[in-house]
Design a protein around this motif. Structure first.
Motif, PDB file in Angstrom:
ATOM      1  N   GLU A 148      17.298 -54.304 -31.434  1.00  0.00           N
ATOM      2  CA  GLU A 148      16.931 -52.973 -31.941  1.00  0.00           C
ATOM      3  C   GLU A 148      17.099 -52.918 -33.455  1.00  0.00           C
ATOM      4  O   GLU A 148      16.231 -52.421 -34.186  1.00  0.00           O
ATOM      5  N   GLY A 149      18.236 -53.442 -33.922  1.00  0.00           N
ATOM      6  CA  GLY A 149      18.500 -53.446 -35.355  1.00  0.00           C
ATOM      7  C   GLY A 149      17.542 -54.327 -36.131  1.00  0.00           C
ATOM      8  O   GLY A 149      17.186 -54.028 -37.277  1.00  0.00           O
ATOM      9  N   MET A 150      17.107 -55.413 -35.525  1.00  0.00           N
ATOM     10  CA  MET A 150      16.132 -56.294 -36.173  1.00  0.00           C
ATOM     11  C   MET A 150      14.764 -55.613 -36.268  1.00  0.00           C
ATOM     12  O   MET A 150      14.080 -55.707 -37.288  1.00  0.00           O
ATOM     13  N   PHE A 155      19.052 -54.970 -39.340  1.00  0.00           N
ATOM     14  CA  PHE A 155      19.627 -56.312 -39.298  1.00  0.00           C
ATOM     15  C   PHE A 155      18.628 -57.333 -39.837  1.00  0.00           C
ATOM     16  O   PHE A 155      17.412 -57.100 -39.819  1.00  0.00           O
ATOM     17  N   ARG A 156      19.145 -58.448 -40.282  1.00  0.00           N
ATOM     18  CA  ARG A 156      18.301 -59.533 -40.782  1.00  0.00           C
ATOM     19  C   ARG A 156      17.277 -59.934 -39.723  1.00  0.00           C
ATOM     20  O   ARG A 156      17.591 -59.988 -38.527  1.00  0.00           O
ATOM     21  N   ASN A 157      16.074 -60.229 -40.184  1.00  0.00           N
ATOM     22  CA  ASN A 157      15.025 -60.566 -39.224  1.00  0.00           C
ATOM     23  C   ASN A 157      15.018 -62.035 -38.830  1.00  0.00           C
ATOM     24  O   ASN A 157      14.198 -62.468 -38.016  1.00  0.00           O
ATOM     25  N   ASP A 158      15.955 -62.820 -39.396  1.00  0.00           N
ATOM     26  CA  ASP A 158      16.022 -64.235 -39.040  1.00  0.00           C
ATOM     27  C   ASP A 158      17.154 -64.535 -38.056  1.00  0.00           C
ATOM     28  O   ASP A 158      17.453 -65.692 -37.770  1.00  0.00           O
ATOM     29  N   LEU A 159      17.790 -63.490 -37.530  1.00  0.00           N
ATOM     30  CA  LEU A 159      18.858 -63.701 -36.550  1.00  0.00           C
ATOM     31  C   LEU A 159      18.288 -64.192 -35.226  1.00  0.00           C
ATOM     32  O   LEU A 159      17.174 -63.824 -34.844  1.00  0.00           O
ATOM     33  N   ASN A 160      19.063 -64.979 -34.532  1.00  0.00           N
ATOM     34  CA  ASN A 160      18.764 -65.310 -33.134  1.00  0.00           C
ATOM     35  C   ASN A 160      19.588 -64.341 -32.295  1.00  0.00           C
ATOM     36  O   ASN A 160      20.815 -64.460 -32.246  1.00  0.00           O
ATOM     37  N   PRO A 205      19.114 -55.011 -48.902  1.00  0.00           N
ATOM     38  CA  PRO A 205      18.257 -53.870 -49.250  1.00  0.00           C
ATOM     39  C   PRO A 205      16.808 -54.253 -49.498  1.00  0.00           C
ATOM     40  O   PRO A 205      15.893 -53.569 -49.080  1.00  0.00           O
ATOM     41  N   ALA A 206      16.601 -55.401 -50.164  1.00  0.00           N
ATOM     42  CA  ALA A 206      15.230 -55.830 -50.441  1.00  0.00           C
ATOM     43  C   ALA A 206      14.480 -56.149 -49.153  1.00  0.00           C
ATOM     44  O   ALA A 206      13.308 -55.815 -48.987  1.00  0.00           O
ATOM     45  N   ASP A 207      15.193 -56.786 -48.194  1.00  0.00           N
ATOM     46  CA  ASP A 207      14.574 -57.115 -46.909  1.00  0.00           C
ATOM     47  C   ASP A 207      14.206 -55.862 -46.156  1.00  0.00           C
ATOM     48  O   ASP A 207      13.142 -55.762 -45.554  1.00  0.00           O
ATOM     49  N   ALA A 208      15.109 -54.875 -46.177  1.00  0.00           N
ATOM     50  CA  ALA A 208      14.854 -53.634 -45.458  1.00  0.00           C
ATOM     51  C   ALA A 208      13.640 -52.929 -46.058  1.00  0.00           C
ATOM     52  O   ALA A 208      12.803 -52.389 -45.359  1.00  0.00           O
TER      53      ALA A 208
END
Length: 215
Positions: A148-150, A155-160, A205-208
């Motif tokens: 959900e957070g991804m 959350f970071r989009n590169d998490l597994n 912040p930049a990723d978000a």
């Protein structure tokens, strides 16, 4: 059965349920302190001040008592996790609550948590599978919140998601090994580790912002 008989049966069942709960508490304490192989049904009976033979009215074997302790310990985690999942808040808030809630039982249900973590490996295969299915429900809740957070950019989009969930659970489970040697109380330990975990998971912040532009 008459109405009178049913009325008498209800209190009797209630009494048996309370007695069984006390026996499970005692079994959890004995298993946590002595380990499964170091414990005996006589130890459980001695703790309760009852005859060993009376235990078999409630449990068919020591293995059955161990499964009940593990099941009750696991169900407590799942019930709290489901409450957090259904409640409001962001994915970050839910994950923080899940992490803190996972450590809380060391304060008032440590025997159950320690028995589950250290002794479930001694269960017979089928019992271990049943407890394993319950554990996977908890893992799935963590994974769902992480996904959900991804999706929403928290959350970071590169998490597994799967590996992250397992890693976080392992970190919080590890508190049982050392918390009693530290001067910090459980609340502070849980909050510190939750903050550490979230700092490693949150999107920059930049990723978000980039995710927001894509959406």
């Amino acid at each position: 059965m008459s109405e009178g008989s049913e009325a008498k049966a209800r209190p009797a069942r209630k009494t048996v349920g309370k007695r069984r709960a006390k026996i499970v508490d005692a079994a959890a304490r004995v298993f946590a302190e002595r380990g499964y192989h170091g414990a005996s049904t006589q130890d459980i009976a001695d703790l309760l001040g009852m005859r060993q033979a009376s235990l078999y009215y409630y449990f068919a074997s020591k293995e059955a008592a161990l499964e009940e302790v593990c099941a009750r310990g696991t169900s407590g985690f799942i019930e709290r996790a489901e409450e957090i999942l259904k409640g409001g808040g962001t994915a970050e808030e839910k994950l923080r609550a899940l992490l803190i809630a996972h450590v809380a039982p060391l304060g008032d249900r440590a025997d159950y948590m320690l028995t589950f973590l250290n002794e479930r490996k001694w269960l017979p295969q089928e019992s271990r599978r049943r407890i394993g299915r319950m554990s996977r429900r908890l893992e799935a809740i963590f994974e769902r919140v992480i996904r959900e957070g991804m999706r929403n950019g928290e959350f970071r989009n590169d998490l597994n998601p799967r590996l992250t969930a397992l890693g976080l659970l392992s970190m919080m489970n590890g508190v049982s090994l050392w918390h009693d040697r530290e001067s910090a109380d459980l609340d502070r330990i849980a909050a510190t580790l939750a903050e550490l975990a979230l700092k490693g998971s949150l999107a920059a912040p930049a990723d978000a912002g980039a995710d927001s532009e894509k959406n």
